[in-house]
Design a protein around this motif. Structure first.
Motif, PDB file in Angstrom:
ATOM      1  N   ASP A  99       0.840  -1.200   0.000  1.00 58.18           N
ATOM      2  CA  ASP A  99       0.000   0.000   0.000  1.00 58.18           C
ATOM      3  C   ASP A  99       0.874   1.248   0.000  1.00 58.18           C
ATOM      4  OD1 ASP A  99      -1.941   1.906   0.284  1.00 58.18           O
ATOM      5  OD2 ASP A  99      -2.642   1.244   2.253  1.00 58.18           O
ATOM      6  N   ALA A 100       0.716   2.075  -1.026  1.00 60.77           N
ATOM      7  CA  ALA A 100       1.516   3.299  -1.123  1.00 60.77           C
ATOM      8  C   ALA A 100       0.789   4.516  -0.578  1.00 60.77           C
ATOM      9  CB  ALA A 100       1.894   3.549  -2.584  1.00 60.77           C
ATOM     10  N   GLN A 101      -0.496   4.410  -0.299  1.00 61.65           N
ATOM     11  CA  GLN A 101      -1.304   5.600  -0.067  1.00 61.65           C
ATOM     12  C   GLN A 101      -1.650   5.889   1.384  1.00 61.65           C
ATOM     13  OE1 GLN A 101      -4.359   4.303  -2.962  1.00 61.65           O
ATOM     14  NE2 GLN A 101      -4.010   6.264  -3.963  1.00 61.65           N
ATOM     15  N   CYS A 102      -1.427   4.953   2.264  1.00 65.32           N
ATOM     16  CA  CYS A 102      -1.781   5.190   3.662  1.00 65.32           C
ATOM     17  C   CYS A 102      -0.969   6.362   4.219  1.00 65.32           C
ATOM     18  CB  CYS A 102      -1.524   3.933   4.492  1.00 65.32           C
ATOM     19  SG  CYS A 102      -1.970   4.105   6.233  1.00 65.32           S
ATOM     20  N   GLY A 103      -1.666   7.350   4.777  1.00 64.66           N
ATOM     21  CA  GLY A 103      -0.992   8.549   5.270  1.00 64.66           C
ATOM     22  C   GLY A 103      -0.443   8.381   6.670  1.00 64.66           C
ATOM     23  N   PHE A 104       0.279   7.308   6.890  1.00 60.03           N
ATOM     24  CA  PHE A 104       0.842   7.013   8.208  1.00 60.03           C
ATOM     25  C   PHE A 104       2.214   6.414   7.971  1.00 60.03           C
ATOM     26  CE2 PHE A 104       0.947   4.476  12.247  1.00 60.03           C
ATOM     27  CZ  PHE A 104       0.783   5.534  13.122  1.00 60.03           C
ATOM     28  N   LYS A 105       3.236   7.254   7.993  1.00 60.29           N
ATOM     29  CA  LYS A 105       4.571   6.817   7.603  1.00 60.29           C
ATOM     30  C   LYS A 105       5.623   7.367   8.547  1.00 60.29           C
ATOM     31  CE  LYS A 105       3.754   6.189   2.644  1.00 60.29           C
ATOM     32  NZ  LYS A 105       2.301   6.374   2.656  1.00 60.29           N
ATOM     33  N   ALA A 106       6.760   6.710   8.559  1.00 63.62           N
ATOM     34  CA  ALA A 106       7.908   7.179   9.326  1.00 63.62           C
ATOM     35  C   ALA A 106       9.165   6.881   8.521  1.00 63.62           C
ATOM     36  CB  ALA A 106       7.971   6.485  10.684  1.00 63.62           C
ATOM     37  N   ILE A 107      10.164   7.746   8.662  1.00 63.27           N
ATOM     38  CA  ILE A 107      11.394   7.581   7.898  1.00 63.27           C
ATOM     39  C   ILE A 107      12.566   8.087   8.725  1.00 63.27           C
ATOM     40  CG2 ILE A 107      11.119   9.836   6.768  1.00 63.27           C
ATOM     41  CD1 ILE A 107      12.392   8.606   4.258  1.00 63.27           C
ATOM     42  N   ARG A 108      13.681   7.407   8.640  1.00 64.05           N
ATOM     43  CA  ARG A 108      14.878   7.888   9.322  1.00 64.05           C
ATOM     44  C   ARG A 108      15.381   9.148   8.635  1.00 64.05           C
ATOM     45  NH1 ARG A 108      17.516   2.695   8.795  1.00 64.05           N
ATOM     46  NH2 ARG A 108      19.189   3.863   7.779  1.00 64.05           N
ATOM     47  N   ARG A 109      15.913  10.056   9.416  1.00 61.64           N
ATOM     48  CA  ARG A 109      16.326  11.340   8.855  1.00 61.64           C
ATOM     49  C   ARG A 109      17.442  11.168   7.831  1.00 61.64           C
ATOM     50  NH1 ARG A 109      19.525  15.722  11.195  1.00 61.64           N
ATOM     51  NH2 ARG A 109      19.653  14.515  13.105  1.00 61.64           N
ATOM     52  N   ALA A 123       2.681  16.886  -4.669  1.00 67.78           N
ATOM     53  CA  ALA A 123       1.279  16.691  -4.287  1.00 67.78           C
ATOM     54  C   ALA A 123       1.094  15.295  -3.696  1.00 67.78           C
ATOM     55  CB  ALA A 123       0.378  16.928  -5.498  1.00 67.78           C
ATOM     56  N   TRP A 124       0.010  14.622  -4.073  1.00 62.50           N
ATOM     57  CA  TRP A 124      -0.348  13.352  -3.444  1.00 62.50           C
ATOM     58  C   TRP A 124       0.499  12.181  -3.912  1.00 62.50           C
ATOM     59  CZ3 TRP A 124      -3.417  13.613   0.650  1.00 62.50           C
ATOM     60  CH2 TRP A 124      -4.242  14.737   0.789  1.00 62.50           C
ATOM     61  N   PHE A 125       1.129  12.290  -5.064  1.00 64.12           N
ATOM     62  CA  PHE A 125       1.968  11.202  -5.555  1.00 64.12           C
ATOM     63  C   PHE A 125       3.284  11.109  -4.777  1.00 64.12           C
ATOM     64  CE2 PHE A 125       5.129   9.553  -8.684  1.00 64.12           C
ATOM     65  CZ  PHE A 125       4.606   8.275  -8.817  1.00 64.12           C
ATOM     66  N   PHE A 126       3.558  12.100  -3.956  1.00 65.73           N
ATOM     67  CA  PHE A 126       4.787  12.140  -3.166  1.00 65.73           C
ATOM     68  C   PHE A 126       5.016  10.824  -2.420  1.00 65.73           C
ATOM     69  CE2 PHE A 126       6.892  12.898   0.892  1.00 65.73           C
ATOM     70  CZ  PHE A 126       8.033  13.587   0.522  1.00 65.73           C
ATOM     71  N   ASP A 127       3.972  10.290  -1.783  1.00 67.83           N
ATOM     72  CA  ASP A 127       4.102   9.054  -1.003  1.00 67.83           C
ATOM     73  C   ASP A 127       4.570   7.894  -1.874  1.00 67.83           C
ATOM     74  OD1 ASP A 127       1.973   9.176   1.802  1.00 67.83           O
ATOM     75  OD2 ASP A 127       2.441  10.874   0.530  1.00 67.83           O
ATOM     76  N   THR A 128       3.911   7.732  -3.011  1.00 67.91           N
ATOM     77  CA  THR A 128       4.259   6.628  -3.905  1.00 67.91           C
ATOM     78  C   THR A 128       5.683   6.772  -4.416  1.00 67.91           C
ATOM     79  OG1 THR A 128       1.949   6.430  -4.622  1.00 67.91           O
ATOM     80  CG2 THR A 128       3.623   5.427  -6.028  1.00 67.91           C
ATOM     81  N   GLU A 129       6.031   7.965  -4.852  1.00 68.88           N
ATOM     82  CA  GLU A 129       7.374   8.190  -5.389  1.00 68.88           C
ATOM     83  C   GLU A 129       8.438   7.917  -4.332  1.00 68.88           C
ATOM     84  OE1 GLU A 129       9.932  11.564  -7.874  1.00 68.88           O
ATOM     85  OE2 GLU A 129       7.909  12.021  -7.158  1.00 68.88           O
TER      86      GLU A 129
END
Length: 281
Positions: A99-109, A123-129
């Motif tokens: 799933d690329a679209q769930c707005g619940f993410k975390a990333i190491r700096r 825009a919204w494609f940011f998550d998928t990219e």
């Protein structure tokens, strides 16, 4: 987990979730986590999501609406579009995340600092990219189930967003040396035209060549004739050609019954395949 001592606001002059996240993340000195502000995702998923980042087992973590363990409540349209879109991602980008679209993410700096300069969407494609480029660059992605309830007052135009996402996928494919969706459509159109050209009135000239037709008929009747490319089922005369074409025609004759159509179809398919090979060569 440390208590939050202070918070900061980031003022974006232009719209776009991707732009806002990118600006906030690049200016932040903290480990990076984000989620939808409407709190659609249950916070019980927070600690399990960031645990692999803390241990160093993953560079990026994301919640998933589509995992079997997830418990979600959302409308049919959003569910259908989301599932179709994520299948398109996996089919066209050969990625592993669900799933690329769930707005619940975390990333190491440190991972964000390396990926964000190459993540172009604002825009919204940011998550998928971000997810695609993370996987393509060898970063492990941890994906976990979430409990999520759709915000019925959401202002997101799901259909428009999905359309823009498809355009984004096409761009990312080109960045990695793959065909864009436009090129894929052109290729599909070329193959369709070629198929029509070859198959239209395929049998207008009957058997085309009675000499080879006899060999194909023999191959469809007798396995010895099929193996040696004999002109007749009694195997008295062999055809003066490599037997592979006769073998294929003989197999089609056995499967579909011997006719001018079953005999000539393999040649038409070979012509279509040749166009595909030349196009991609």
């Amino acid at each position: 987990m440390r208590d939050i001592q202070r918070s900061a606001c980031c003022n974006c002059q232009k719209k776009g979730r991707g732009r806002a996240l990118k600006q906030a993340w690049t200016s932040s000195k903290a480990d990076l986590v984000y989620m939808d502000i409407d709190l659609s995702t249950n916070l019980d998923s927070f600690k399990p999501m960031i645990a692999p980042l803390i241990t160093g087992d993953a560079g990026l973590a994301t919640g998933s609406w589509l995992m079997k363990q997830s418990r979600t409540t959302r409308g049919f349209k959003r569910e259908f579009i989301s599932r179709c879109y994520n299948r398109i991602i996996r089919a066209t980008m050969k990625t592993k995340f669900v799933d690329a679209q769930c707005g619940f993410k975390a990333i190491r700096r440190d991972v964000a600092q390396k990926l964000l300069p190459h993540t172009k969407d604002t825009a919204w494609f940011f998550d998928t990219e971000l997810l695609v480029k993370a996987e393509y660059n060898g970063y492990k992605i941890h994906e976990g189930p979430v409990e999520w309830i759709e915000d019925i007052d959401s202002r997101v135009d799901v259909v428009k967003t999905a359309t823009e996402d498809i355009k984004g996928l096409s761009r990312v494919r080109q960045e990695y040396g793959q065909s864009s969706f436009g090129e894929m459509a052109a290729f599909g159109g070329l193959l369709l035209f070629t198929a029509i050209f070859y198959l239209w009135h395929l049998t207008i000239n009957g058997m085309a060549n009675s000499y080879y037709a006899a060999a194909a008929q023999a191959a469809s009747i007798n396995w010895t004739a099929w193996l040696f490319g004999s002109l007749d089922a009694a195997n008295f005369v062999s055809v003066d050609k490599p037997p592979i074409s006769m073998m294929i025609m003989g197999l089609f004759g056995r499967i579909f019954g011997f006719s001018s159509w079953s005999m000539l179809l393999p040649h038409a398919l070979a012509g279509i395949a040749t166009v595909a090979l030349v196009y991609n060569g």
